[in-house]
Design an enzyme around this catalytic site. Structure first.
Site, mmCIF file in Angstrom:
data_model
loop_
_atom_site.group_PDB
_atom_site.id
_atom_site.type_symbol
_atom_site.label_atom_id
_atom_site.label_comp_id
_atom_site.label_asym_id
_atom_site.label_seq_id
_atom_site.Cartn_x
_atom_site.Cartn_y
_atom_site.Cartn_z
ATOM 1 C CG HIS A 104 -0.787 -2.534 -5.526
ATOM 2 N ND1 HIS A 104 0.664 -2.526 -6.157
ATOM 3 C CD2 HIS A 104 -0.680 -3.481 -4.868
ATOM 4 C CE1 HIS A 104 1.158 -3.512 -5.653
ATOM 5 N NE2 HIS A 104 0.432 -4.101 -4.670
ATOM 6 C CG HIS A 119 -7.340 -1.282 -6.877
ATOM 7 N ND1 HIS A 119 -8.091 -1.695 -5.758
ATOM 8 C CD2 HIS A 119 -8.061 -1.456 -7.777
ATOM 9 C CE1 HIS A 119 -9.160 -2.468 -6.112
ATOM 10 N NE2 HIS A 119 -9.204 -2.382 -7.371
#
Length: 238
Positions: A57, A152
């Protein structure tokens, strides 16, 4: 029908072992149409992310230090989700994290506040058995533009999943007829009432080629549903 496409990013893979939510992104669908009424928060998880999670992420521990904690956002999140059907890719993962956060606050599990959950990963495995069914793979397969997805992100992934879900369910939003369509036509400052009761619409019968193409589409849908389509089940025996 109100549906919420939901995604989270977390410090790691196990809510039971103490990993926490660091980002939540939600996209609202009303009668299968995007409303723009979305919800997005970064969350201080009160712990650091695992190194492997950071690679997924890219949200640094330092960035999250001054963000609100889940306890501060819980009421807003639950109010937003209340009564909706959730659409999640690999739902058990996100649900386990939401439930753990709520458990810490002495709240009921998420199912007590919502109207059910659709797991698009389960749907994808049934529709595309033996194929890769991650979000990127589904975007590629269904023609959803995911070129902006380098890492992400909860809101971006929820937006992509909303498009994927609509495509996986054959774009049925096109069949929705909205109520309350105005029958008044504006001519400058004046509104003129239009009487549609006497309007006769022409009926165009499909030719053989069009009928054959229609039957082929129905056959493809029935195959994707493993013969469970209602029109096949109710079709009279020949």
């Amino acid at each position: 029908m109100r549906q919420i496409v939901l995604d989270t990013e977390t410090t790691g893979l196990s809510a039971e072992n103490g990993d926490r939510i660091i980002e939540i992104g939600c996209v609202e669908l009303l009668n299968r149409k995007l409303t723009g009424n979305n919800l997005h928060h970064y969350i201080n998880p009160e712990r650091d992310s695992h190194e492997d999670a950071l690679k997924v992420h890219g949200i640094s521990n330092e960035f999250l230090r001054d963000k609100p904690k889940f306890a501060q956002l819980a009421d807003e999140i639950l109010d937003y989700l209340s009564g909706a059907e959730l659409i999640i890719h690999n739902a058990p993962f996100d649900i386990s994290f939401l439930n753990k956060e709520l458990e810490r606050l002495g709240r009921k599990p998420i199912k007590a506040y919502i109207d059910g959950v659709i797991d698009t990963l389960v749907m994808a495995k049934e529709m595309f058995p033996g194929k890769r069914n991650g979000l990127d793979a589904l975007c590629d397969r269904l023609g959803v533009d995911n070129s902006s997805r380098t890492l992400h992100g909860a809101l971006l992934d929820a937006e992509l999943l909303a498009d994927v879900y609509i495509n996986m369910t054959r774009g049925q939003d096109a069949l929705i007829v909205e109520e309350g369509i105005p029958t008044e036509v504006s001519l400058g400052e004046e509104l003129v009432q239009v009487d549609l009761s006497r309007l006769e619409l022409p009926v165009l019968t499909a030719n053989e080629q069009e009928a054959a193409a229609h039957d082929a589409v129905l056959a493809d849908i029935d195959k994707a549903c493993k013969g469970k389509t209602l029109w096949r089940q109710l079709a009279p025996a020949v």
